[in-house]
Design a protein around this motif. Structure first.
Motif, PDB file in Angstrom:
ATOM      1  N   GLU A  57     -25.808  -5.699 -38.869  1.00 25.41           N
ATOM      2  CA  GLU A  57     -24.931  -6.387 -37.922  1.00 25.41           C
ATOM      3  C   GLU A  57     -24.177  -7.535 -38.579  1.00 25.41           C
ATOM      4  OE1 GLU A  57     -28.057  -5.596 -37.414  1.00 25.41           O
ATOM      5  OE2 GLU A  57     -27.897  -4.067 -35.865  1.00 25.41           O
ATOM      6  N   ASN A  68     -18.612 -10.140 -25.079  1.00 24.79           N
ATOM      7  CA  ASN A  68     -19.747  -9.373 -25.601  1.00 24.79           C
ATOM      8  C   ASN A  68     -21.052 -10.124 -25.395  1.00 24.79           C
ATOM      9  OD1 ASN A  68     -17.999  -7.369 -26.542  1.00 24.79           O
ATOM     10  ND2 ASN A  68     -17.746  -8.375 -28.522  1.00 24.79           N
ATOM     11  N   ASN A  69     -22.120  -9.345 -25.255  1.00 27.85           N
ATOM     12  CA  ASN A  69     -23.481  -9.904 -25.193  1.00 27.85           C
ATOM     13  C   ASN A  69     -23.602 -11.016 -24.145  1.00 27.85           C
ATOM     14  OD1 ASN A  69     -24.186  -8.228 -27.424  1.00 27.85           O
ATOM     15  ND2 ASN A  69     -23.239  -9.712 -28.790  1.00 27.85           N
ATOM     16  N   GLU A  85     -25.143 -12.944 -21.154  1.00 32.89           N
ATOM     17  CA  GLU A  85     -26.463 -13.147 -20.559  1.00 32.89           C
ATOM     18  C   GLU A  85     -26.357 -14.208 -19.482  1.00 32.89           C
ATOM     19  OE1 GLU A  85     -29.205 -14.019 -23.713  1.00 32.89           O
ATOM     20  OE2 GLU A  85     -29.653 -11.903 -24.024  1.00 32.89           O
ATOM     21  N   GLY A 115     -25.064  -3.280 -16.636  1.00 34.99           N
ATOM     22  CA  GLY A 115     -26.075  -3.983 -17.401  1.00 34.99           C
ATOM     23  C   GLY A 115     -27.468  -3.802 -16.814  1.00 34.99           C
ATOM     24  N   SER A 132     -28.340  -9.073 -18.344  1.00 36.78           N
ATOM     25  CA  SER A 132     -27.660  -8.829 -19.613  1.00 36.78           C
ATOM     26  C   SER A 132     -26.560  -7.793 -19.429  1.00 36.78           C
ATOM     27  CB  SER A 132     -28.649  -8.346 -20.677  1.00 36.78           C
ATOM     28  OG  SER A 132     -29.680  -9.295 -20.879  1.00 36.78           O
ATOM     29  N   LYS A 157     -23.718  -5.999 -21.880  1.00 34.48           N
ATOM     30  CA  LYS A 157     -23.300  -5.863 -23.279  1.00 34.48           C
ATOM     31  C   LYS A 157     -21.794  -6.029 -23.442  1.00 34.48           C
ATOM     32  CE  LYS A 157     -24.053  -2.976 -27.346  1.00 34.48           C
ATOM     33  NZ  LYS A 157     -24.686  -4.071 -28.068  1.00 34.48           N
ATOM     34  N   SER A 158     -21.019  -5.483 -22.495  1.00 35.11           N
ATOM     35  CA  SER A 158     -19.557  -5.526 -22.597  1.00 35.11           C
ATOM     36  C   SER A 158     -18.983  -5.891 -21.234  1.00 35.11           C
ATOM     37  CB  SER A 158     -19.019  -4.168 -23.066  1.00 35.11           C
ATOM     38  OG  SER A 158     -17.608  -4.183 -23.166  1.00 35.11           O
TER      39      SER A 158
END
Length: 337
Positions: A101, A221-222, A224, A243, A257, A259-260
């Motif tokens: 990553e 992105n990501n 939370e 999510g 969460s 992701k996108s």
């Protein structure tokens, strides 16, 4: 160096980055490395040096990566391995953790190339270059007032004061070149609305709506979203439009969460908890909802790098690359009853 080329591969043998130093070994020879490795692992005899014809592979494994050097000469193996381990050390200094990553995310050290290999990286991080970057304060002619501007000590301040050019010699490792503050009002990039409903002194239902208030062509992105819940909540049930949500009892939180998260989109999360007594929770107050995210290729302030020029006199090839990313920082929103 004794090696002809150096490659960084993922655990499936896919080339992530590479550098061809001598050009005397066909770059497609790396395709044989993973096959040889699998054969040796099946036989239980894994060797740090493998050969295919007159091409030799000298390799090490780090995290979820293989670092492989190729040569068709009787090279000094200890020198090649010293280089591979030094390469790990340098990358770790830049990326904090060297893994697949971090290689994919840090294109500032890379130069793109069309061909079989996805990315060809400049694998020598020791070259000293002088960089000139012109900062454009604003998008499409709009001015941006910057306050509390602070530069790294490597910056030549006279150039910036005269023509807004940031001229510097990059220090080793990762560093913050410039920081600034703006007073422009900015609406929350991800807006949160919450509704808490209490039923019969025995359960609580929480509805959270999240809306992306940034450009539709951008994607967060990501993401939370941390939603506080009563300390004695139990028997959680969740329903999300995208999510996934999970209960973290040791922190009295629900973590949603995503992701996108495209700009302009709205998503819902519903949580149901059983409670021994709702009345006790009036004393706990209502902690804020916290949001974490990052939006690549996006700037809130409108600050842009108009151009970047690299002056390098030792013959080392270095190419400019600019990557924008917006991160959430300390981002909290109040909950509603």
């Amino acid at each position: 160096m004794s090696a002809s080329a150096v490659f960084v591969l993922d655990l499936k043998g896919k080339v992530l980055i590479c550098r061809n130093y001598k050009g005397d070994v066909d770059m497609s020879e790396i395709d044989h490395f993973f096959t040889l490795l699998m054969q040796q692992e099946e036989e239980g005899l894994v060797c740090p040096v493998m050969s295919h014809g007159n091409v030799h592979f000298l390799w090490i494994k780090h995290s979820n990566l293989y670092l492989v050097a190729t040569t068709n000469k009787n090279s000094n193996a200890s020198l090649v391995y010293a280089f591979l381990y030094k390469l790990v050390e340098v990358f770790t200094e830049y990326f904090k953790e060297l893994e697949e990553e971090s290689i994919q995310d840090n294109f500032v050290l890379c130069r793109m190339r069309v061909g079989p290999a996805n990315v060809c990286v400049c694998l020598c991080a020791c070259a000293r270059v002088c960089v000139h970057a012109c900062v454009c304060a604003g998008d499409k002619g709009k001015s941006v007032a910057m306050e509390d501007v602070k530069f790294h000590q490597c910056v030549r301040l006279s150039r910036f004061e005269s023509d807004r050019t940031i001229s510097f010699i990059p220090p080793d490792g990762e560093s913050e070149l410039m920081s600034y503050r703006i007073n422009t009002h900015v609406k929350p990039l991800i807006w949160i609305e919450s509704v808490i409903e209490k039923f019969s002194h025995s359960r609580v239902e929480i509805m959270v709506k999240a809306k992306g208030q940034f450009k539709k062509q951008s994607v967060a992105n990501n993401v939370e979203i941390y939603v506080p819940v009563p300390s004695d909540a139990d028997s959680p049930k969740f329903k999300t439009s995208t999510g996934h949500a999970k209960y973290v009892p040791e922190k009295n939180l629900v973590v949603w969460s995503i992701k996108s998260f495209p700009g302009g989109k709205e998503f819902l999360m519903r949580a149901h908890f059983s409670l021994p007594s709702v009345e006790n929770h009036e004393l706990e107050g209502r902690p804020p909802i916290t949001v974490k995210f990052e939006i690549p290729y996006y700037t809130v302030s409108g600050i842009q790098v108009r151009y970047m020029k690299i002056i390098e006199k030792s013959g080392y090839q270095a190419l400019p690359w600019v990557r924008y990313i917006t991160q959430s920082g300390d981002y909290q929103l109040r909950t509603n009853s």
